[in-house]
Design a protein around this motif. Structure first.
Motif, PDB file in Angstrom:
ATOM      1  N   ASP A 184     -49.058  -4.427  47.942  1.00  0.00           N
ATOM      2  CA  ASP A 184     -48.676  -3.251  47.147  1.00  0.00           C
ATOM      3  C   ASP A 184     -48.522  -2.031  48.042  1.00  0.00           C
ATOM      4  OD1 ASP A 184     -48.881  -4.682  44.890  1.00  0.00           O
ATOM      5  OD2 ASP A 184     -50.832  -3.865  44.273  1.00  0.00           O
ATOM      6  N   LEU A 185     -47.652  -1.121  47.588  1.00  0.00           N
ATOM      7  CA  LEU A 185     -47.454   0.138  48.319  1.00  0.00           C
ATOM      8  C   LEU A 185     -48.775   0.876  48.511  1.00  0.00           C
ATOM      9  CD1 LEU A 185     -44.201   1.737  46.845  1.00  0.00           C
ATOM     10  CD2 LEU A 185     -44.503   0.379  48.902  1.00  0.00           C
ATOM     11  N   LYS A 186     -49.630   0.801  47.469  1.00  0.00           N
ATOM     12  CA  LYS A 186     -50.891   1.533  47.522  1.00  0.00           C
ATOM     13  C   LYS A 186     -51.769   1.010  48.678  1.00  0.00           C
ATOM     14  CE  LYS A 186     -54.574   2.839  44.530  1.00  0.00           C
ATOM     15  NZ  LYS A 186     -55.369   2.338  43.437  1.00  0.00           N
ATOM     16  N   VAL A 187     -51.846  -0.316  48.768  1.00  0.00           N
ATOM     17  CA  VAL A 187     -52.664  -0.935  49.820  1.00  0.00           C
ATOM     18  C   VAL A 187     -52.103  -0.575  51.198  1.00  0.00           C
ATOM     19  CG1 VAL A 187     -53.395  -3.157  50.801  1.00  0.00           C
ATOM     20  CG2 VAL A 187     -53.270  -2.874  48.314  1.00  0.00           C
ATOM     21  N   LEU A 188     -50.788  -0.702  51.339  1.00  0.00           N
ATOM     22  CA  LEU A 188     -50.157  -0.402  52.630  1.00  0.00           C
ATOM     23  C   LEU A 188     -50.359   1.067  52.997  1.00  0.00           C
ATOM     24  CD1 LEU A 188     -46.763  -2.350  52.395  1.00  0.00           C
ATOM     25  CD2 LEU A 188     -48.831  -2.993  53.619  1.00  0.00           C
ATOM     26  N   GLY A 189     -50.178   1.940  52.012  1.00  0.00           N
ATOM     27  CA  GLY A 189     -50.330   3.381  52.237  1.00  0.00           C
ATOM     28  C   GLY A 189     -51.725   3.701  52.745  1.00  0.00           C
ATOM     29  N   GLN A 190     -52.740   3.061  52.129  1.00  0.00           N
ATOM     30  CA  GLN A 190     -54.134   3.314  52.540  1.00  0.00           C
ATOM     31  C   GLN A 190     -54.363   2.833  53.966  1.00  0.00           C
ATOM     32  OE1 GLN A 190     -56.196   1.258  49.452  1.00  0.00           O
ATOM     33  NE2 GLN A 190     -56.356   3.052  48.127  1.00  0.00           N
ATOM     34  N   ARG A 191     -53.843   1.649  54.274  1.00  0.00           N
ATOM     35  CA  ARG A 191     -54.053   1.101  55.627  1.00  0.00           C
ATOM     36  C   ARG A 191     -53.319   1.954  56.670  1.00  0.00           C
ATOM     37  NH1 ARG A 191     -52.873  -5.272  54.705  1.00  0.00           N
ATOM     38  NH2 ARG A 191     -54.499  -5.691  53.203  1.00  0.00           N
ATOM     39  N   LEU A 192     -52.107   2.385  56.344  1.00  0.00           N
ATOM     40  CA  LEU A 192     -51.338   3.181  57.312  1.00  0.00           C
ATOM     41  C   LEU A 192     -51.978   4.543  57.544  1.00  0.00           C
ATOM     42  CD1 LEU A 192     -47.701   2.198  56.309  1.00  0.00           C
ATOM     43  CD2 LEU A 192     -48.786   1.803  58.514  1.00  0.00           C
ATOM     44  N   ALA A 193     -52.568   5.093  56.479  1.00  0.00           N
ATOM     45  CA  ALA A 193     -53.205   6.404  56.600  1.00  0.00           C
ATOM     46  C   ALA A 193     -54.412   6.327  57.531  1.00  0.00           C
ATOM     47  CB  ALA A 193     -53.615   6.909  55.224  1.00  0.00           C
ATOM     48  N   MET A 194     -55.021   5.126  57.611  1.00  0.00           N
ATOM     49  CA  MET A 194     -56.217   4.968  58.457  1.00  0.00           C
ATOM     50  C   MET A 194     -55.868   4.653  59.916  1.00  0.00           C
ATOM     51  SD  MET A 194     -58.995   3.024  56.048  1.00  0.00           S
ATOM     52  CE  MET A 194     -58.335   1.487  56.522  1.00  0.00           C
ATOM     53  N   ALA A 195     -54.575   4.352  60.162  1.00  0.00           N
ATOM     54  CA  ALA A 195     -54.177   3.961  61.523  1.00  0.00           C
ATOM     55  C   ALA A 195     -54.344   5.129  62.483  1.00  0.00           C
ATOM     56  CB  ALA A 195     -52.727   3.498  61.525  1.00  0.00           C
ATOM     57  N   LYS A 196     -54.555   4.784  63.756  1.00  0.00           N
ATOM     58  CA  LYS A 196     -54.745   5.816  64.778  1.00  0.00           C
ATOM     59  C   LYS A 196     -53.474   6.638  64.945  1.00  0.00           C
ATOM     60  CE  LYS A 196     -56.987   2.943  67.756  1.00  0.00           C
ATOM     61  NZ  LYS A 196     -56.698   2.268  68.955  1.00  0.00           N
ATOM     62  N   GLU A 197     -53.645   7.922  65.178  1.00  0.00           N
ATOM     63  CA  GLU A 197     -52.513   8.826  65.408  1.00  0.00           C
ATOM     64  C   GLU A 197     -51.620   8.292  66.542  1.00  0.00           C
ATOM     65  OE1 GLU A 197     -50.754  12.817  65.042  1.00  0.00           O
ATOM     66  OE2 GLU A 197     -52.783  12.481  64.283  1.00  0.00           O
ATOM     67  N   GLY A 198     -50.314   8.234  66.297  1.00  0.00           N
ATOM     68  CA  GLY A 198     -49.383   7.821  67.351  1.00  0.00           C
ATOM     69  C   GLY A 198     -49.265   6.313  67.533  1.00  0.00           C
ATOM     70  N   GLU A 199     -50.124   5.549  66.839  1.00  0.00           N
ATOM     71  CA  GLU A 199     -50.108   4.088  67.010  1.00  0.00           C
ATOM     72  C   GLU A 199     -48.795   3.504  66.491  1.00  0.00           C
ATOM     73  OE1 GLU A 199     -53.198   0.432  66.080  1.00  0.00           O
ATOM     74  OE2 GLU A 199     -53.140   2.146  64.761  1.00  0.00           O
ATOM     75  N   ARG A 200     -48.347   4.032  65.360  1.00  0.00           N
ATOM     76  CA  ARG A 200     -47.085   3.578  64.781  1.00  0.00           C
ATOM     77  C   ARG A 200     -46.147   4.768  64.645  1.00  0.00           C
ATOM     78  NH1 ARG A 200     -50.740   0.158  61.671  1.00  0.00           N
ATOM     79  NH2 ARG A 200     -50.142  -2.021  61.912  1.00  0.00           N
ATOM     80  N   PRO A 201     -45.230   4.936  65.600  1.00  0.00           N
ATOM     81  CA  PRO A 201     -44.339   6.109  65.523  1.00  0.00           C
ATOM     82  C   PRO A 201     -43.513   6.115  64.244  1.00  0.00           C
ATOM     83  CG  PRO A 201     -43.654   4.575  67.274  1.00  0.00           C
ATOM     84  CD  PRO A 201     -44.948   4.081  66.762  1.00  0.00           C
ATOM     85  N   SER A 202     -43.287   7.310  63.717  1.00  0.00           N
ATOM     86  CA  SER A 202     -42.538   7.423  62.462  1.00  0.00           C
ATOM     87  C   SER A 202     -41.137   6.831  62.601  1.00  0.00           C
ATOM     88  CB  SER A 202     -42.449   8.897  62.077  1.00  0.00           C
ATOM     89  OG  SER A 202     -41.587   9.027  60.970  1.00  0.00           O
ATOM     90  N   LEU A 203     -40.697   6.164  61.525  1.00  0.00           N
ATOM     91  CA  LEU A 203     -39.370   5.533  61.547  1.00  0.00           C
ATOM     92  C   LEU A 203     -38.302   6.496  61.068  1.00  0.00           C
ATOM     93  CD1 LEU A 203     -40.556   2.204  59.899  1.00  0.00           C
ATOM     94  CD2 LEU A 203     -39.731   2.409  62.240  1.00  0.00           C
ATOM     95  N   THR A 204     -38.696   7.408  60.164  1.00  0.00           N
ATOM     96  CA  THR A 204     -37.690   8.287  59.553  1.00  0.00           C
ATOM     97  C   THR A 204     -38.049   9.763  59.646  1.00  0.00           C
ATOM     98  OG1 THR A 204     -38.800   8.196  57.407  1.00  0.00           O
ATOM     99  CG2 THR A 204     -37.124   6.503  57.824  1.00  0.00           C
ATOM    100  N   GLY A 205     -39.277  10.053  60.039  1.00  0.00           N
ATOM    101  CA  GLY A 205     -39.715  11.446  60.093  1.00  0.00           C
ATOM    102  C   GLY A 205     -40.313  11.927  58.777  1.00  0.00           C
TER     103      GLY A 205
END
Ligand code: S3P
Length: 173
Positions: free
Chosen positions: A103-124
């Protein structure tokens, strides 16, 4: 079927499930992002910052080709791997491709916890806006290029791995 290839959006658990699956099957584990970093001797964030997404996608295609060049591997791919549609057409024909989703909710929570800069933004855009936007484009590709879809947000990693192992074993019979 020679390899198991895991596809799906960022933070869906491809690497964790892939490692465990490889361990269970006694297959080699390959993470294409890791391969790119090894081949380029740098990080994904640095490639994107210094050379841009187009260069990253070129390296990604090279890494995908290298990853599927040998059998008995579990291959975890980056979220955008399916953008290489011609290549994925072949990968889909020759390997067992599993789409991990959540679910978007689960993904959103996991991405929010990721380290800064670990996953560069795809669209800004913000995490949620970007996810909605990118998933709209990619979901038809994840669907088209997979033999099995597994929800990794509603079950633990052992159940995810068990579901994939059962489906893969059924194919070998
Ligand atoms: C990307 C996902 C990342 C990595 C790169 C691009 C994408 O991999 O390949 O930042 O386009 O969705 P993960 O899915 O392992 O985070």
């Amino acid at each position: 079927m020679c390899n198991i290839v895991l596809i799906g959006y960022r933070a869906v658990g491809k690497t964790s499930a892939g490692r465990l699956l490889a361990h269970h099957l006694e297959y080699d584990f390959v993470d294409t992002d890791h391969l790119i970093c090894e081949m380029q001797a740098t990080t994904v964030a640095e490639i994107v910052e210094e050379q841009g997404w187009r260069a990253f996608r070129r390296y990604e295609e090279e890494a995908l080709r290298a990853a599927v060049s040998r059998p008995r591997r579990v291959i975890s791919t980056g979220g955008g791997a399916v953008l290489h549609q011609e290549l994925f057409e072949q990968i889909w024909k020759q390997n067992f491709v599993v789409w991990l989703r959540a679910d978007l909710k689960v993904l959103g929570q996991r991405l929010a916890m990721a380290k800064e800069g670990e996953r560069p933004s795809l669209t800004g855009a913000s995490i949620i806006a970007e996810m909605k936007d990118v998933l709209e484009q990619r979901t038809p590709l994840y669907r088209r290029f997979s033999h099995l879809a597994v929800d990794s947000g509603k079950q633990d990693i052992d159940s995810v791995v068990a579901e994939i192992t059962t489906a893969y074993a059924a194919l070998q019979q």
